[in-house]
Structure formats: structure tokens, C-alpha cells
Motif scaffolding. Structure first.
Motif, PDB file in Angstrom:
ATOM      1  N   GLY A 179       0.818  -1.203   0.000  1.00 40.52           N
ATOM      2  CA  GLY A 179       0.000   0.000   0.000  1.00 40.52           C
ATOM      3  C   GLY A 179       0.853   1.254   0.000  1.00 40.52           C
ATOM      4  N   ARG A 180       0.238   2.344  -0.314  1.00 39.28           N
ATOM      5  CA  ARG A 180       0.922   3.631  -0.319  1.00 39.28           C
ATOM      6  C   ARG A 180       0.813   4.233   1.069  1.00 39.28           C
ATOM      7  NH1 ARG A 180       3.707   4.982  -4.660  1.00 39.28           N
ATOM      8  NH2 ARG A 180       3.459   7.139  -4.100  1.00 39.28           N
ATOM      9  N   GLY A 181       1.824   5.010   1.424  1.00 38.74           N
ATOM     10  CA  GLY A 181       1.807   5.696   2.707  1.00 38.74           C
ATOM     11  C   GLY A 181       1.476   7.154   2.507  1.00 38.74           C
ATOM     12  N   ASN A 182       1.478   7.886   3.606  1.00 37.95           N
ATOM     13  CA  ASN A 182       1.304   9.331   3.489  1.00 37.95           C
ATOM     14  C   ASN A 182       2.594   9.918   2.917  1.00 37.95           C
ATOM     15  OD1 ASN A 182       3.185  10.073   5.597  1.00 37.95           O
ATOM     16  ND2 ASN A 182       1.635   9.568   7.116  1.00 37.95           N
ATOM     17  N   PRO A 183       2.628  11.205   2.562  1.00 39.37           N
ATOM     18  CA  PRO A 183       3.830  11.761   1.925  1.00 39.37           C
ATOM     19  C   PRO A 183       5.104  11.581   2.754  1.00 39.37           C
ATOM     20  CG  PRO A 183       1.983  13.236   1.588  1.00 39.37           C
ATOM     21  CD  PRO A 183       1.510  12.158   2.534  1.00 39.37           C
ATOM     22  N   ASP A 184       5.034  11.719   4.075  1.00 40.90           N
ATOM     23  CA  ASP A 184       6.223  11.531   4.907  1.00 40.90           C
ATOM     24  C   ASP A 184       6.711  10.091   4.835  1.00 40.90           C
ATOM     25  OD1 ASP A 184       6.267  14.177   5.732  1.00 40.90           O
ATOM     26  OD2 ASP A 184       5.138  13.770   7.573  1.00 40.90           O
ATOM     27  N   GLN A 185       5.801   9.142   4.877  1.00 43.04           N
ATOM     28  CA  GLN A 185       6.164   7.731   4.802  1.00 43.04           C
ATOM     29  C   GLN A 185       6.768   7.408   3.442  1.00 43.04           C
ATOM     30  OE1 GLN A 185       2.317   6.180   5.661  1.00 43.04           O
ATOM     31  NE2 GLN A 185       2.591   6.271   7.879  1.00 43.04           N
ATOM     32  N   GLU A 186       6.162   7.915   2.383  1.00 41.39           N
ATOM     33  CA  GLU A 186       6.698   7.682   1.043  1.00 41.39           C
ATOM     34  C   GLU A 186       8.098   8.274   0.904  1.00 41.39           C
ATOM     35  OE1 GLU A 186       5.418   5.792  -1.564  1.00 41.39           O
ATOM     36  OE2 GLU A 186       4.111   5.174   0.082  1.00 41.39           O
ATOM     37  N   HIS A 187       8.315   9.441   1.514  1.00 39.12           N
ATOM     38  CA  HIS A 187       9.635  10.069   1.479  1.00 39.12           C
ATOM     39  C   HIS A 187      10.659   9.190   2.198  1.00 39.12           C
ATOM     40  CE1 HIS A 187      12.599  13.260   1.320  1.00 39.12           C
ATOM     41  NE2 HIS A 187      12.784  13.119   2.620  1.00 39.12           N
ATOM     42  N   GLU A 188      10.322   8.675   3.386  1.00 36.65           N
ATOM     43  CA  GLU A 188      11.230   7.797   4.136  1.00 36.65           C
ATOM     44  C   GLU A 188      11.545   6.533   3.343  1.00 36.65           C
ATOM     45  OE1 GLU A 188      12.971   8.201   7.020  1.00 36.65           O
ATOM     46  OE2 GLU A 188      12.270  10.265   6.838  1.00 36.65           O
ATOM     47  N   ARG A 189      10.538   5.972   2.692  1.00 36.35           N
ATOM     48  CA  ARG A 189      10.750   4.776   1.880  1.00 36.35           C
ATOM     49  C   ARG A 189      11.684   5.072   0.709  1.00 36.35           C
ATOM     50  NH1 ARG A 189       4.480   2.505   1.819  1.00 36.35           N
ATOM     51  NH2 ARG A 189       4.395   2.087   4.062  1.00 36.35           N
ATOM     52  N   ALA A 190      11.481   6.202   0.053  1.00 34.41           N
ATOM     53  CA  ALA A 190      12.325   6.572  -1.096  1.00 34.41           C
ATOM     54  C   ALA A 190      13.773   6.779  -0.661  1.00 34.41           C
ATOM     55  CB  ALA A 190      11.779   7.833  -1.770  1.00 34.41           C
ATOM     56  N   ARG A 218      20.615  -0.888   5.992  1.00 34.67           N
ATOM     57  CA  ARG A 218      19.757  -0.145   5.062  1.00 34.67           C
ATOM     58  C   ARG A 218      18.462  -0.901   4.787  1.00 34.67           C
ATOM     59  NH1 ARG A 218      25.202   0.625   2.574  1.00 34.67           N
ATOM     60  NH2 ARG A 218      25.800   2.745   3.140  1.00 34.67           N
ATOM     61  N   LEU A 219      18.553  -2.224   4.669  1.00 33.29           N
ATOM     62  CA  LEU A 219      17.325  -3.016   4.473  1.00 33.29           C
ATOM     63  C   LEU A 219      16.427  -2.925   5.702  1.00 33.29           C
ATOM     64  CD1 LEU A 219      18.682  -6.166   2.620  1.00 33.29           C
ATOM     65  CD2 LEU A 219      17.030  -4.501   1.727  1.00 33.29           C
ATOM     66  N   PHE A 220      17.014  -2.942   6.900  1.00 34.17           N
ATOM     67  CA  PHE A 220      16.177  -2.783   8.094  1.00 34.17           C
ATOM     68  C   PHE A 220      15.515  -1.415   8.098  1.00 34.17           C
ATOM     69  CE2 PHE A 220      15.331  -1.166  12.321  1.00 34.17           C
ATOM     70  CZ  PHE A 220      14.331  -2.065  12.690  1.00 34.17           C
ATOM     71  N   THR A 221      16.231  -0.385   7.678  1.00 36.26           N
ATOM     72  CA  THR A 221      15.621   0.951   7.592  1.00 36.26           C
ATOM     73  C   THR A 221      14.383   0.896   6.702  1.00 36.26           C
ATOM     74  OG1 THR A 221      17.747   2.048   7.928  1.00 36.26           O
ATOM     75  CG2 THR A 221      15.997   3.354   6.889  1.00 36.26           C
ATOM     76  N   LEU A 222      14.491   0.175   5.586  1.00 34.49           N
ATOM     77  CA  LEU A 222      13.350   0.049   4.680  1.00 34.49           C
ATOM     78  C   LEU A 222      12.244  -0.789   5.320  1.00 34.49           C
ATOM     79  CD1 LEU A 222      12.065   0.723   2.003  1.00 34.49           C
ATOM     80  CD2 LEU A 222      13.283  -1.209   1.007  1.00 34.49           C
ATOM     81  N   ILE A 223      12.600  -1.885   5.969  1.00 36.34           N
ATOM     82  CA  ILE A 223      11.596  -2.706   6.662  1.00 36.34           C
ATOM     83  C   ILE A 223      10.879  -1.865   7.714  1.00 36.34           C
ATOM     84  CG2 ILE A 223      11.275  -4.670   8.236  1.00 36.34           C
ATOM     85  CD1 ILE A 223      13.643  -6.011   6.692  1.00 36.34           C
ATOM     86  N   PHE A 224      11.641  -1.060   8.443  1.00 33.63           N
ATOM     87  CA  PHE A 224      11.041  -0.173   9.451  1.00 33.63           C
ATOM     88  C   PHE A 224      10.095   0.821   8.774  1.00 33.63           C
ATOM     89  CE2 PHE A 224      11.057   3.660  12.125  1.00 33.63           C
ATOM     90  CZ  PHE A 224      10.530   3.113  13.284  1.00 33.63           C
ATOM     91  N   ALA A 225      10.520   1.377   7.655  1.00 32.03           N
ATOM     92  CA  ALA A 225       9.669   2.328   6.925  1.00 32.03           C
ATOM     93  C   ALA A 225       8.408   1.630   6.395  1.00 32.03           C
ATOM     94  CB  ALA A 225      10.432   2.974   5.781  1.00 32.03           C
ATOM     95  N   LEU A 226       8.502   0.330   6.110  1.00 30.54           N
ATOM     96  CA  LEU A 226       7.354  -0.408   5.590  1.00 30.54           C
ATOM     97  C   LEU A 226       6.343  -0.772   6.671  1.00 30.54           C
ATOM     98  CD1 LEU A 226       9.052  -2.918   3.143  1.00 30.54           C
ATOM     99  CD2 LEU A 226       7.819  -0.821   2.585  1.00 30.54           C
ATOM    100  N   HIS A 227       6.748  -0.746   7.922  1.00 29.25           N
ATOM    101  CA  HIS A 227       5.819  -1.172   8.961  1.00 29.25           C
ATOM    102  C   HIS A 227       4.640  -0.221   9.092  1.00 29.25           C
ATOM    103  CE1 HIS A 227       7.186   1.618  12.102  1.00 29.25           C
ATOM    104  NE2 HIS A 227       6.192   1.200  12.818  1.00 29.25           N
ATOM    105  N   TRP A 228       4.772   0.986   8.516  1.00 27.49           N
ATOM    106  CA  TRP A 228       3.608   1.881   8.437  1.00 27.49           C
ATOM    107  C   TRP A 228       2.760   1.427   7.268  1.00 27.49           C
ATOM    108  CZ3 TRP A 228       8.023   5.578   7.570  1.00 27.49           C
ATOM    109  CH2 TRP A 228       8.546   6.049   8.771  1.00 27.49           C
ATOM    110  N   LYS A 229       1.502   1.231   7.475  1.00 26.63           N
ATOM    111  CA  LYS A 229       0.623   0.854   6.349  1.00 26.63           C
ATOM    112  C   LYS A 229      -0.383   1.963   6.071  1.00 26.63           C
ATOM    113  CE  LYS A 229      -0.530  -2.938   4.753  1.00 26.63           C
ATOM    114  NZ  LYS A 229      -1.059  -4.229   4.382  1.00 26.63           N
ATOM    115  N   GLY A 230       0.149   3.149   5.798  1.00 28.76           N
ATOM    116  CA  GLY A 230      -0.740   4.236   5.436  1.00 28.76           C
ATOM    117  C   GLY A 230      -1.460   4.701   6.604  1.00 28.76           C
TER     118      GLY A 230
END
Length: 162
Positions: A23-34, A150-162
Motif C-alpha cells: 500500500g501507499r503511505g502518506n507523503p512523509d512515509q513515502e519520502h522515508e521509503r524513497a 539499510r534493508l532494516f531501515t526500509l523494513i522499518f519504513a514499511l511497517h507503516w501501512k498508510g
């Protein structure tokens, strides 16, 4: 090529997120994922056990509450899908989230030495999480310490589901 030079085949060329499962996150979440994806692609070591066909394309998604590592060659030939239970990560994700909140609050009001102490704790939890990730991938995918972080950073960023 010098012996200490990175192997150009043992790396990730692309990282994408399966939007259908994550799923897509809010703009802050999408920024962290990017940012997390950018950091991974800047420098990484990633090799699939018993496979010499890298560089690789990684697609991360969720399948029945498991993290799916969809791995293909950079040209798109499927290599493997590895499902990773997120259960072992729940505690470290919770700890990391709490210490990050403390860190961001401290930046506004705490002394430099207090901020540094919290940041050291944050790095320690991040290192613990990256080591856990390396252990969970052992025998399937080899990553170095920095790539695991870096992968954990992404996993952490993914734990938000919008």
C-alpha cells in the motif's frame, strides 16, 4: 580488479515495493521509503546463495504477514522468493520506534550530550536489528552489515501501512 573491490554481480541494481501488498503511505512515509531505497542502491552487497547471476532486482512485499523478498536478475529472470517472518522483528521495531521518537523530541530540547547518548542507543538498536536480519537471511541471501542496516531501515519504513 583489486581483491578488495566489490563484486559488481553481488549487489542490488533495483529495489521496488509491491504496492498491492504494502500500500501507499502518506507523503512523509513515502519520502522515508524513497530515502531508504536510495541509500540501499548507493552502496550494497547482496548475493543469493548458490547463484552467480547478479546484479539483482529486489521486490519487497507482504504475503500473509510475512516479508516477501522477490529476487530476480537485473534483466528480470526470476531467481527466488524468500518469505521472512516479521514476528522476530516486532520487538526490535517497537524498540527502534520508541528510541527514534525520543531522539526526535530530544533534538528540539535536549543538550548535545543527551542527543548524542540517545543517538548511540538508536544506532545500537539499529545494529541489533541488522544482525537479526542477517541471521534470518543466512543460507539464502548474503548481505553485508551496511546493506542489512539499510534493508532494516526500509523494513522499518514499511511497517507503516498508510
Amino acid at each position: 580488479m583489486p581483491s578488495d573491490a566489490p563484486d559488481p554481480c553481488k549487489r542490488l541494481a533495483t529495489v521496488t515495493l509491491d504496492e498491492e501488498s504494502i500500500g501507499r503511505g502518506n507523503p512523509d512515509q513515502e519520502h522515508e521509503r524513497a530515502i531508504a531505497i536510495y541509500d540501499i542502491l548507493e552502496a550494497n552487497r547482496f548475493a543469493v546463495a548458490n547463484h552467480d547471476g547478479g546484479p539483482y532486482a529486489l521486490t519487497l512485499g507482504l504475503v500473509e504477514n510475512k516479508l516477501a523478498f522477490g529476487i530476480a536478475t537485473a534483466e528480470g529472470q526470476p531467481v527466488m522468493t524468500h518469505l521472512l517472518s516479521l514476528t522476530p522483528f516486532r520487538g526490535v521495531i517497537r524498540d527502534y520506534e520508541m528510541i527514534c521518537e525520543s531522539y526526535f523530541k530530544a533534538i528540539r530540547t535536549a543538550s548535545p550530550s543527551q542527543i548524542e547518548a540517545i543517538d548511540m542507543g538508536r544506532r545500537g538498536v539499529h545494529n541489533e536489528a541488522s544482525e537479526l536480519l542477517r541471521q534470518r537471511l543466512d543460507g539464502k541471501v548474503e548481505v553485508d552489515h551496511d546493506t542489512a542496516r539499510r534493508l532494516f531501515t526500509l523494513i522499518f519504513a514499511l511497517h507503516w501501512k498508510g
